[in-house]
Design an enzyme around this catalytic site. Structure first.
Site, short mmCIF file in Angstrom:
data_model
loop_
_atom_site.label_atom_id
_atom_site.label_comp_id
_atom_site.label_asym_id
_atom_site.label_seq_id
_atom_site.Cartn_x
_atom_site.Cartn_y
_atom_site.Cartn_z
N ARG A 148 0.84 -1.21 0.00
CA ARG A 148 0.00 0.00 0.00
C ARG A 148 0.86 1.25 0.00
NH1 ARG A 148 -4.63 0.71 4.49
NH2 ARG A 148 -2.82 1.15 5.81
N GLU A 160 -16.54 6.12 5.68
CA GLU A 160 -15.76 5.44 6.72
C GLU A 160 -15.77 6.33 7.96
OE1 GLU A 160 -11.58 5.15 5.71
OE2 GLU A 160 -11.59 7.11 4.74
N LYS A 193 -2.70 7.03 1.31
CA LYS A 193 -2.55 7.25 2.76
C LYS A 193 -1.53 8.37 2.94
CE LYS A 193 -2.54 4.55 6.97
NZ LYS A 193 -3.60 5.32 7.62
N1 PXG Z 1 -9.58 4.81 7.28
C1 PXG Z 1 -8.72 5.80 7.55
C2 PXG Z 1 -9.04 7.18 7.11
C3 PXG Z 1 -7.52 5.52 8.22
O1 PXG Z 1 -6.64 6.49 8.48
C4 PXG Z 1 -8.21 3.19 8.35
C5 PXG Z 1 -9.35 3.54 7.66
C6 PXG Z 1 -7.97 1.77 8.70
O2 PXG Z 1 -7.01 1.20 7.83
P1 PXG Z 1 -6.02 0.04 8.30
O3 PXG Z 1 -5.17 -0.22 7.12
O4 PXG Z 1 -5.23 0.57 9.45
O5 PXG Z 1 -6.87 -1.11 8.67
C7 PXG Z 1 -7.25 4.20 8.62
C8 PXG Z 1 -5.98 3.91 9.33
C9 PXG Z 1 -5.37 7.21 14.56
C10 PXG Z 1 -4.88 6.65 13.28
O6 PXG Z 1 -4.55 7.73 15.32
C11 PXG Z 1 -5.66 5.80 12.54
C12 PXG Z 1 -5.19 5.30 11.32
C13 PXG Z 1 -3.97 5.67 10.89
C14 PXG Z 1 -3.21 6.52 11.65
C15 PXG Z 1 -3.65 7.02 12.84
O7 PXG Z 1 -6.57 7.15 14.81
N2 PXG Z 1 -6.03 4.45 10.65
#
Ligand code: PXG
Length: 290
Positions: free
Chosen positions: A50, A182, A149
């Site tokens: 990713r 989301e 991301k």
């Molecule tokens: N949506 C968004 C906008 C994210 O940033 C996810 C979904 C979940 O994706 P993964 O690949 O982790 O299953 C994310 C990722 C926080 C924090 O502090 C959260 C994320 C990344 C960085 C910080 O809440 N989540």
């Protein structure tokens, strides 16, 4: 704590980057959040794929190969002696001038931080989270793709501010059409009549690694799963709801905008997936060298 920056393992206080880095000046860069469970890095390859895709999408030349990034990640975890924790992998555009042009930044920087994380208090894993809907929308596909991301999280930060101001720990984000995308840092799922539904990526969701793990775990459990466009009504009237994310893992949701979801308690399918998730992280992952 040791922080990796461009080939060097630095003490926390010495881990610094230039004020001319475009990551700071413009949010020009990308990142990954990755978990370490029981001395193994969970879904490491998927996170690196990713990262490579995010880099490609923003015309960012990674300073190292995917294999070298994996090696540096494992070395950083090892240097910090972590058996359980969280890795923040950041690639910034690097140092450049005071001007948008990314081609004036000769070399991207790779930063790796390995630390611990706890996003939500345990009581919410046991009893569920209350969500509110944020007014801040996910950007339209013609704007910055939610698939990247990127270091540009202001959209999500502003939504998070709304959630916190409303007394909620996480907030639901809709897209420009008003369909569910989301949450600010997590993907969302509902269960209705024994079928799991989650918004399609093109509704404005990040292609979450934990979201993909849920697809696999649901298949293993024999529970059908569909990617379905949904509105808030579908969440209000769902039988179960849960969120997924690297930091949050799998967490039940029991209300949205003060409407109680299902029984108001974490649902059976949700609890089963949480159990399966914890079993999976014990047995899978890339071993950190000793
Ligand atoms: N949506 C968004 C906008 C994210 O940033 C996810 C979904 C979940 O994706 P993964 O690949 O982790 O299953 C994310 C990722 C926080 C924090 O502090 C959260 C994320 C990344 C960085 C910080 O809440 N989540």
């Amino acid at each position: 704590m040791k922080v990796y920056i461009d080939g060097q393992m630095l003490d926390r206080n010495d881990a610094k980057i230039s004020v001319f880095d475009h990551g700071l000046l413009y949010g020009d860069g990308i990142f990954e959040g990755i978990r370490i469970y029981h001395g193994k890095v969970f879904e490491l390859d998927a996170h690196i794929v990713r990262l490579v895709d995010s880099a490609k999408a923003i015309c960012l030349e990674l300073p190292m190969s995917a294999e070298e990034i994996i090696e540096a990640t494992l070395q950083t975890v090892k240097a910090n002696g972590l058996l359980d924790g969280y890795i923040r992998l950041i690639v910034t555009r690097g140092e450049g001038g005071l001007g948008l042009n990314p081609y004036l930044c000769p070399k991207a920087s790779l930063i790796i931080i390995a630390d611990t994380i706890k996003l939500y208090p345990q009581e919410h894993y046991d009893n569920g989270l209350a969500l509110i809907t944020c007014g801040t929308r996910r950007p339209a596909p013609g704007a910055l793709s939610p698939q990247v991301k990127s270091l540009n999280y202001l959209n999500n930060v502003l939504a998070k501010v709304e959630a916190i101001q409303a007394g909620a720990l996480e907030g639901l984000m809709l897209n420009e059409q008003g369909y569910v995308a989301e949450c600010t840092g997590d993907n969302i799922f509902i269960v209705r009549d024994g079928v799991i539904h989650t918004p399609p990526i093109y509704a404005g969701a990040l292609d979450g690694i934990t979201r993909r793990v849920i697809f696999r775990l649901a298949a293993e459990a024999g529970v059908p799963l569909a990617e379905t466009n949904m509105s808030r009504y579908d969440i209000y009237t769902a039988h179960e709801c849960f969120l997924t994310g690297t930091a949050a893992e799998v967490i039940p949701v029991v209300s949205l905008d003060k409407r109680v979801i299902g029984s108001g308690k974490p649902g059976d399918i949700t609890n089963d997936l949480i159990k399966r998730f914890h079993e999976l992280v014990k047995i899978s992952g890339t071993e950190v060298p000793i």
